[in-house]
Design a protein around this motif. Structure first.
Motif, PDB file in Angstrom:
ATOM      1  N   LYS A 137       0.636  -0.959   0.080  1.00  9.35           N
ATOM      2  CA  LYS A 137      -0.262   0.153   0.024  1.00  9.35           C
ATOM      3  C   LYS A 137       1.104   0.831  -0.558  1.00  9.35           C
ATOM      4  O   LYS A 137       0.115   2.248  -0.469  1.00  9.35           O
ATOM      5  N   CYS A 145      -6.273  10.186  -0.375  1.00 11.89           N
ATOM      6  CA  CYS A 145      -6.068  10.716   1.441  1.00 11.89           C
ATOM      7  C   CYS A 145      -4.776  10.332   1.180  1.00 11.89           C
ATOM      8  O   CYS A 145      -3.637  10.339   1.300  1.00 11.89           O
ATOM      9  N   LYS A 161      -3.453  -0.423   8.879  1.00 12.75           N
ATOM     10  CA  LYS A 161      -3.623  -0.892   8.456  1.00 12.75           C
ATOM     11  C   LYS A 161      -1.707  -1.992   7.790  1.00 12.75           C
ATOM     12  O   LYS A 161      -0.928  -0.811   7.586  1.00 12.75           O
ATOM     13  N   SER A 170      -8.951  -6.860   4.553  1.00 11.23           N
ATOM     14  CA  SER A 170      -8.724  -6.160   5.983  1.00 11.23           C
ATOM     15  C   SER A 170      -8.349  -6.586   6.912  1.00 11.23           C
ATOM     16  O   SER A 170      -8.311  -6.265   8.131  1.00 11.23           O
ATOM     17  N   GLU A 196      -5.607   9.038   6.523  1.00 12.01           N
ATOM     18  CA  GLU A 196      -6.814   9.949   7.472  1.00 12.01           C
ATOM     19  C   GLU A 196      -8.925   9.438   7.725  1.00 12.01           C
ATOM     20  O   GLU A 196      -8.065   8.491   6.049  1.00 12.01           O
ATOM     21  N   PHE A 197      -9.287   9.434   8.101  1.00 12.92           N
ATOM     22  CA  PHE A 197     -10.569   8.897   8.010  1.00 12.92           C
ATOM     23  C   PHE A 197     -11.032   9.393   7.197  1.00 12.92           C
ATOM     24  O   PHE A 197     -11.755  11.328   7.144  1.00 12.92           O
ATOM     25  N   PHE A 252     -16.851  -0.631   8.903  1.00 11.01           N
ATOM     26  CA  PHE A 252     -16.162  -0.522   7.855  1.00 11.01           C
ATOM     27  C   PHE A 252     -16.257  -1.527   7.189  1.00 11.01           C
ATOM     28  O   PHE A 252     -16.506  -3.080   7.358  1.00 11.01           O
ATOM     29  N   LYS A 300     -16.674  -8.701   4.949  1.00 11.95           N
ATOM     30  CA  LYS A 300     -16.457  -9.225   3.426  1.00 11.95           C
ATOM     31  C   LYS A 300     -16.518 -10.144   3.392  1.00 11.95           C
ATOM     32  O   LYS A 300     -17.628 -10.708   1.962  1.00 11.95           O
ATOM     33  N   PHE A 326     -12.434   5.905  -3.006  1.00  8.80           N
ATOM     34  CA  PHE A 326     -13.674   6.050  -1.925  1.00  8.80           C
ATOM     35  C   PHE A 326     -14.393   7.184  -2.589  1.00  8.80           C
ATOM     36  O   PHE A 326     -13.711   8.692  -3.507  1.00  8.80           O
ATOM     37  N   ASN A 357      -8.840   4.783  -3.470  1.00 10.92           N
ATOM     38  CA  ASN A 357      -7.689   3.718  -2.031  1.00 10.92           C
ATOM     39  C   ASN A 357      -7.520   2.870  -2.759  1.00 10.92           C
ATOM     40  O   ASN A 357      -5.668   2.798  -1.913  1.00 10.92           O
TER      41      ASN A 357
HETATM   42  N1  LIG Z   1      -8.926   6.236   4.816  1.00 12.08           N
HETATM   43  C1  LIG Z   1      -9.663   5.835   5.502  1.00 12.08           C
HETATM   44  N2  LIG Z   1     -11.472   5.531   5.568  1.00 12.08           N
HETATM   45  C2  LIG Z   1     -12.586   5.094   5.941  1.00 12.08           C
HETATM   46  N3  LIG Z   1     -12.383   3.864   5.732  1.00 12.08           N
HETATM   47  C3  LIG Z   1     -10.997   2.819   5.251  1.00 12.08           C
HETATM   48  C4  LIG Z   1      -9.838   3.727   4.886  1.00 12.08           C
HETATM   49  N4  LIG Z   1      -9.692   2.925   4.506  1.00 12.08           N
HETATM   50  C5  LIG Z   1     -10.108   1.392   4.975  1.00 12.08           C
HETATM   51  N5  LIG Z   1     -11.518   2.098   4.856  1.00 12.08           N
HETATM   52  C6  LIG Z   1     -12.226   0.901   5.087  1.00 12.08           C
HETATM   53  O1  LIG Z   1     -11.973   0.016   5.345  1.00 12.08           O
HETATM   54  C7  LIG Z   1     -11.809  -1.398   3.945  1.00 12.08           C
HETATM   55  C8  LIG Z   1     -10.645  -2.483   4.192  1.00 12.08           C
HETATM   56  O2  LIG Z   1      -9.988  -0.996   3.784  1.00 12.08           O
HETATM   57  P1  LIG Z   1      -8.872  -1.613   2.196  1.00 12.08           P
HETATM   58  O3  LIG Z   1      -7.678  -0.098   2.980  1.00 12.08           O
HETATM   59  O4  LIG Z   1      -9.502  -1.725   1.399  1.00 12.08           O
HETATM   60  O5  LIG Z   1      -7.396  -2.905   2.551  1.00 12.08           O
HETATM   61  P2  LIG Z   1      -7.788  -4.791   1.871  1.00 12.08           P
HETATM   62  O6  LIG Z   1      -6.155  -4.507   1.320  1.00 12.08           O
HETATM   63  O7  LIG Z   1      -8.135  -5.464   3.233  1.00 12.08           O
HETATM   64  O8  LIG Z   1      -8.883  -4.863   1.171  1.00 12.08           O
HETATM   65  C9  LIG Z   1     -12.246  -0.705   3.285  1.00 12.08           C
HETATM   66  O9  LIG Z   1     -12.760  -0.637   2.069  1.00 12.08           O
HETATM   67  C10 LIG Z   1     -12.595   0.843   4.076  1.00 12.08           C
HETATM   68  O10 LIG Z   1     -14.510   0.089   3.988  1.00 12.08           O
END
Ligand SMILES: Nc1ncnc2c1ncn2[C@@H]1O[C@H](COP(=O)(O)OP(=O)(O)O)[C@@H](O)[C@H]1O
Ligand SMILES: [Mg+2]
Length: 363
Positions: free
Chosen positions: A138, A153, A185, A192, A222-223, A253, A259, A303, A314
């Motif tokens: 990532k 973000c 993460k 996730s 950031e959220f 989330f 999932k 997003f 994302n």
């Molecule tokens: N910066 C963020 N703000 C809000 N929600 C997030 C953010 N990053 C991840 N999420 C939530 O977490 C989930 C998994 O994160 P993601 O980065 O897609 O990881 P993965 O590779 O495990 O799918 C996303 O689908 C979303 O719902």
């Protein structure tokens, strides 16, 4: 009758997504047309042992049948690899035409298996070494997106050594630049796993420690209060993008349970978004795909921020969920390409990429 295409399916594997991979393999085995394809299973156990199964003459009924035991040929990687190679180990006319790796996560979509298949000189479905590795990390992926000028973000990243030396510095930096809540993460993982939302300093520290159990690099974001829009991309150097879809989740989330386990999320395909946003999403997905040097397939996730309708990229998933009920195939179905045609296309793309590579000069 035309010669059947011999497809080796590699599934299972050492990653946390072993079970998901088995489900995908079963679905793919069921979807292939056995008049056109011979399917040869290669099962990797959770311990990393390889087991080659006999060519399938009909699709299996259940996942249990795919989990070959040590008694089956293999266990040791070397003979399996030899059997993968054109003409190597396999009887005349029995060499594999293409490999379809159905492994998610570490050792699956991170470039390692892709490197192995490059060494074996066999065509394989999906992203190559570089795109797989970039798509898996990532932190690296975000740098490539930034260079491409794709909006995303705000984030910070660091490794275990940096964190251990000065946790207070990173906490301060995160609080100043990102604030709470924030998302923590592991840099290299999917589905996730190891991801948490931190609402205060205590949770942030715990979340970082958790993420560091899964990887030596951590990323904190950031959220973003947003809708989650995804696009399927298919192709090599001239990729196409599907109609976008939306994942709507009622849990906090889109985590592992939402999932795969408790069904608290649902898919809306096509996404109910204005046409101009849908067009921008597709265009950005193609740019991201080319930026990581994608080939075969990828699902690109965005997003759509609620406050101002800003699109933020994302991630790119080079081996997205691939059962007939997963987002990736469903978005193609909605775009006019059914699952079996998608499989045919992926096989052709793999062979085309391999042929192109054969034409290069290496010395
Ligand atoms: N910066 C963020 N703000 C809000 N929600 C997030 C953010 N990053 C991840 N999420 C939530 O977490 C989930 C998994 O994160 P993601 O980065 O897609 O990881 P993965 O590779 O495990 O799918 C996303 O689908 C979303 O719902
Ligand atoms: Mg994701």
């Amino acid at each position: 009758m035309a010669k059947k295409v011999r497809v080796g399916l590699i599934y299972g594997g050492k990653s946390g997504e072993h079970e998901v991979s088995l489900q995908t393999a079963l679905a793919v085995m069921k979807a292939f047309n056995y008049d056109q394809y011979d399917i040869i299973p290669f099962y990797i156990t959770k311990q990393g042992k390889w087991h080659a199964g006999a060519p399938l003459t009909a699709p299996p009924e259940e996942v249990k049948q795919l989990q070959y035991e040590a008694s089956a040929a293999g266990g040791d990687l070397v003979p399996v690899l030899q059997s993968l190679q054109p003409g190597g180990g396999a009887a005349e006319g029995k060499a594999l035409d293409v490999i379809f790796p159905l492994l998610h996560g570490t050792y699956g979509e991170d470039g390692t298996i892709q490197g192995l298949l490059e060494m074996a000189d066999v065509p394989y479905v999906g992203a190559g070494v570089l795109a797989s590795a970039v798509g898996m990390d990532k932190a690296m992926m975000k740098k490539v997106f930034a260079h491409e000028g794709l909006p995303q973000c705000i984030y910070r990243h660091f490794n275990r050594t940096q964190w251990t030396k000065d946790p207070a510095f990173f906490i301060m930096e995160i609080e100043v630049s990102l604030g709470y809540p924030c998302f923590v993460k592991p840099a290299n993982l999917g589905s996730s796993v190891g991801i948490s939302k931190a609402k205060n300093r205590e949770e942030l520290t715990a979340a970082i420690e958790l993420a560091l159990r899964y990887d030596r690099k951590v990323i904190v974001e950031e959220f973003v209060d947003a809708r989650e829009i995804e696009v399927s991309v298919l192709g090599n150097d001239e990729p196409r993008a599907s109609v976008p879809g939306e994942v709507i989740t009622s849990s906090d989330f889109y985590d592992y349970d939402a999932k795969y386990v408790d069904g608290t999320s649902r898919m809306q395909i096509p996404a109910d978004i204005p046409a101009d946003i849908a067009e921008t999403v597709r265009e950005m997905a193609l740019r991201a795909y080319l930026a990581i040097d994608g080939s075969g397939l990828s699902r690109v996730d965005f997003f759509l921020r609620r406050s101002d309708n800003q699109l933020l990229i994302n991630e790119v998933n080079t081996m997205p969920g691939f059962t007939p009920f997963s987002m990736y195939p469903l978005m193609w179905k909605e775009t006019g390409m059914p699952y079996s045609e998608l499989l045919d296309t992926l096989i052709s793309l793999a062979i085309a990429r391999h042929q192109e590579k054969q034409r290069l000069t290496y010395s």
